[in-house]
Every structure is written in C-alpha cells, then in structure tokens.
Scaffold this motif. Sequence first.
Motif, PDB file in Angstrom:
ATOM      1  N   VAL A   1       8.002  -8.044-119.594  1.00 20.17           N
ATOM      2  CA  VAL A   1       8.833  -8.455-120.604  1.00 20.17           C
ATOM      3  C   VAL A   1      10.015  -8.148-119.988  1.00 20.17           C
ATOM      4  N   TYR A   2      10.957  -8.949-120.379  1.00 19.68           N
ATOM      5  CA  TYR A   2      12.892  -8.810-120.626  1.00 19.68           C
ATOM      6  C   TYR A   2      13.653  -8.065-121.564  1.00 19.68           C
ATOM      7  N   VAL A   3      13.384  -7.271-121.758  1.00 20.09           N
ATOM      8  CA  VAL A   3      14.622  -6.120-122.746  1.00 20.09           C
ATOM      9  C   VAL A   3      15.320  -6.862-123.016  1.00 20.09           C
ATOM     10  N   ASP A   4      16.114  -6.803-124.362  1.00 18.77           N
ATOM     11  CA  ASP A   4      17.780  -7.331-124.678  1.00 18.77           C
ATOM     12  C   ASP A   4      18.563  -6.066-124.196  1.00 18.77           C
ATOM     13  N   GLU A   5      19.776  -6.572-123.598  1.00 22.18           N
ATOM     14  CA  GLU A   5      20.489  -5.237-123.135  1.00 22.18           C
ATOM     15  C   GLU A   5      20.638  -4.996-123.675  1.00 22.18           C
ATOM     16  N   ALA A   6      20.797  -4.963-125.522  1.00 23.19           N
ATOM     17  CA  ALA A   6      21.103  -3.471-126.453  1.00 23.19           C
ATOM     18  C   ALA A   6      20.126  -2.654-127.024  1.00 23.19           C
ATOM     19  N   TRP A   7      18.953  -2.905-126.007  1.00 21.35           N
ATOM     20  CA  TRP A   7      17.646  -1.930-126.296  1.00 21.35           C
ATOM     21  C   TRP A   7      17.421  -0.898-124.966  1.00 21.35           C
ATOM     22  N   LEU A   8      18.131  -1.625-123.807  1.00 16.82           N
ATOM     23  CA  LEU A   8      17.628  -0.521-122.281  1.00 16.82           C
ATOM     24  C   LEU A   8      18.402   0.575-122.812  1.00 16.82           C
ATOM     25  N   ASP A   9      18.949   0.981-123.121  1.00 14.25           N
ATOM     26  CA  ASP A   9      19.566   3.024-123.221  1.00 14.25           C
ATOM     27  C   ASP A   9      18.580   3.503-124.116  1.00 14.25           C
ATOM     28  N   ARG A  10      18.369   2.857-125.071  1.00 14.78           N
ATOM     29  CA  ARG A  10      16.991   3.247-126.368  1.00 14.78           C
ATOM     30  C   ARG A  10      15.601   3.957-125.645  1.00 14.78           C
ATOM     31  N   LEU A  11      15.290   3.377-124.994  1.00 13.87           N
ATOM     32  CA  LEU A  11      14.111   3.230-123.793  1.00 13.87           C
ATOM     33  C   LEU A  11      14.208   4.613-122.620  1.00 13.87           C
ATOM     34  N   PRO A  12      12.319   5.281-123.334  1.00 17.91           N
ATOM     35  CA  PRO A  12      13.118   5.525-121.812  1.00 17.91           C
ATOM     36  C   PRO A  12      12.948   5.159-119.873  1.00 17.91           C
ATOM     37  N   PRO A  13      13.130   5.391-119.349  1.00 18.06           N
ATOM     38  CA  PRO A  13      13.145   4.859-117.852  1.00 18.06           C
ATOM     39  C   PRO A  13      11.878   4.440-117.574  1.00 18.06           C
ATOM     40  N   PRO A  14      12.017   3.682-116.674  1.00 15.07           N
ATOM     41  CA  PRO A  14      10.556   3.385-116.322  1.00 15.07           C
ATOM     42  C   PRO A  14      10.141   4.196-114.367  1.00 15.07           C
ATOM     43  N   SER A  15       8.715   4.713-115.294  1.00 16.86           N
ATOM     44  CA  SER A  15       8.257   5.451-113.916  1.00 16.86           C
ATOM     45  C   SER A  15       8.298   4.849-112.300  1.00 16.86           C
ATOM     46  N   HIS A  16       8.294   5.700-112.020  1.00 14.12           N
ATOM     47  CA  HIS A  16       8.465   5.489-110.709  1.00 14.12           C
ATOM     48  C   HIS A  16       6.493   4.366-110.453  1.00 14.12           C
ATOM     49  N   GLU A  17       5.729   4.251-110.720  1.00 16.05           N
ATOM     50  CA  GLU A  17       4.399   3.223-111.055  1.00 16.05           C
ATOM     51  C   GLU A  17       5.237   1.888-110.984  1.00 16.05           C
ATOM     52  N   GLU A  18       5.429   2.048-112.556  1.00 13.33           N
ATOM     53  CA  GLU A  18       6.534   1.143-113.179  1.00 13.33           C
ATOM     54  C   GLU A  18       7.130   0.059-112.818  1.00 13.33           C
ATOM     55  N   GLU A  19       8.211   0.456-111.766  1.00 14.07           N
ATOM     56  CA  GLU A  19       9.048   0.213-110.817  1.00 14.07           C
ATOM     57  C   GLU A  19       8.567  -0.440-109.699  1.00 14.07           C
ATOM     58  N   ASP A  20       7.216   0.186-109.111  1.00 16.34           N
ATOM     59  CA  ASP A  20       6.769  -0.342-107.951  1.00 16.34           C
ATOM     60  C   ASP A  20       6.130  -1.261-108.380  1.00 16.34           C
ATOM     61  N   LEU A  21       5.687  -1.700-109.399  1.00 18.82           N
ATOM     62  CA  LEU A  21       4.432  -2.946-109.955  1.00 18.82           C
ATOM     63  C   LEU A  21       5.417  -4.213-110.720  1.00 18.82           C
ATOM     64  N   LEU A  22       6.755  -3.889-110.793  1.00 20.15           N
ATOM     65  CA  LEU A  22       8.091  -4.408-110.960  1.00 20.15           C
ATOM     66  C   LEU A  22       8.164  -5.305-110.070  1.00 20.15           C
ATOM     67  N   TYR A  23       8.531  -4.253-109.474  1.00 21.60           N
ATOM     68  CA  TYR A  23       9.080  -5.586-107.627  1.00 21.60           C
ATOM     69  C   TYR A  23       7.811  -6.181-107.054  1.00 21.60           C
ATOM     70  N   THR A  24       6.373  -6.422-107.832  1.00 24.82           N
ATOM     71  CA  THR A  24       5.726  -7.270-107.131  1.00 24.82           C
ATOM     72  C   THR A  24       5.844  -8.440-108.305  1.00 24.82           C
ATOM     73  N   ALA A  25       6.788  -8.710-109.534  1.00 24.16           N
ATOM     74  CA  ALA A  25       7.226  -9.765-110.063  1.00 24.16           C
ATOM     75  C   ALA A  25       7.140 -10.407-109.514  1.00 24.16           C
ATOM     76  N   PRO A  26       7.522 -11.489-109.683  1.00 22.89           N
ATOM     77  CA  PRO A  26       8.152 -13.014-109.159  1.00 22.89           C
ATOM     78  C   PRO A  26       9.449 -13.235-109.631  1.00 22.89           C
TER      79      PRO A  26
END
Length: 110
Positions: free
Chosen positions: A49-74
């Motif tokens: 998903v794409y998080v609305d910009e106004a909400w990004l700072d309210r979320l905990p940062p992504p884990s390394h695993e999540e970042e790695d998976l998002l890198y594979t998303a086209p």
Amino acid sequence: MKIFVTDQKGDQHELEGLDGWRVMEVIRDWGLDIKAECGGAATCATCHVYVDEAWLDRLPPPSHEEEDLLYTAPDAQPNSRLSCQILLSDELDGLRVTLADSAAKDAEAA
C-alpha cells in the motif's frame, strides 16, 4: 477504529478495524482487491500500500525485511509499506492508505 482505503480504481472505502489487527487483515476481510498471499508473514509484498503522507511519521519505521520486500515491488514509492506490517492502534484511527496495483489479486508476481 476506522481506516480509509483507496482501491486500485480510485474508489474510497471507510473500513472498521480492531486494535491490534493488521491493516492487511482489515482490507482483506472487507473484501477489497488485495492478494496478501503470505497471510501476514512478511514474505511476499502482495499487500503493498501507499501510506498517505500525513500518516507516514506516525508509523514505526519499516524493518529491514520489509524494506527488502518493498524493493521487489514493481511500483514501490517512498511512501510504500506492507499493510501486513502495520498494526492498528488508537494512534492510527483514521489512517489513510491506497492499494498498490501490484497488490491486486490478478496482478503478475514480481
């Protein structure tokens, strides 16, 4: 608590969720177009998903695993997150996200 989800067609949905539920579970259980193949195990990126910009700072940062998976998303963008990694809480009541095209049930695998 409520989350607001824009689907791949641009339609907005107001969904009711429960504290501690994953955003992916709420989207899936309300019948929106989300593949979520791994069921929340953070092994596939098909709940992107794409998080609305106004909400990004309210979320905990992504884990390394999540970042790695998002890198594979086209269609990853700077505000991309895996909805299975976002847990609902009172602080996230009103969260706004948009389903990525790659999360659709008929989307091609990355």
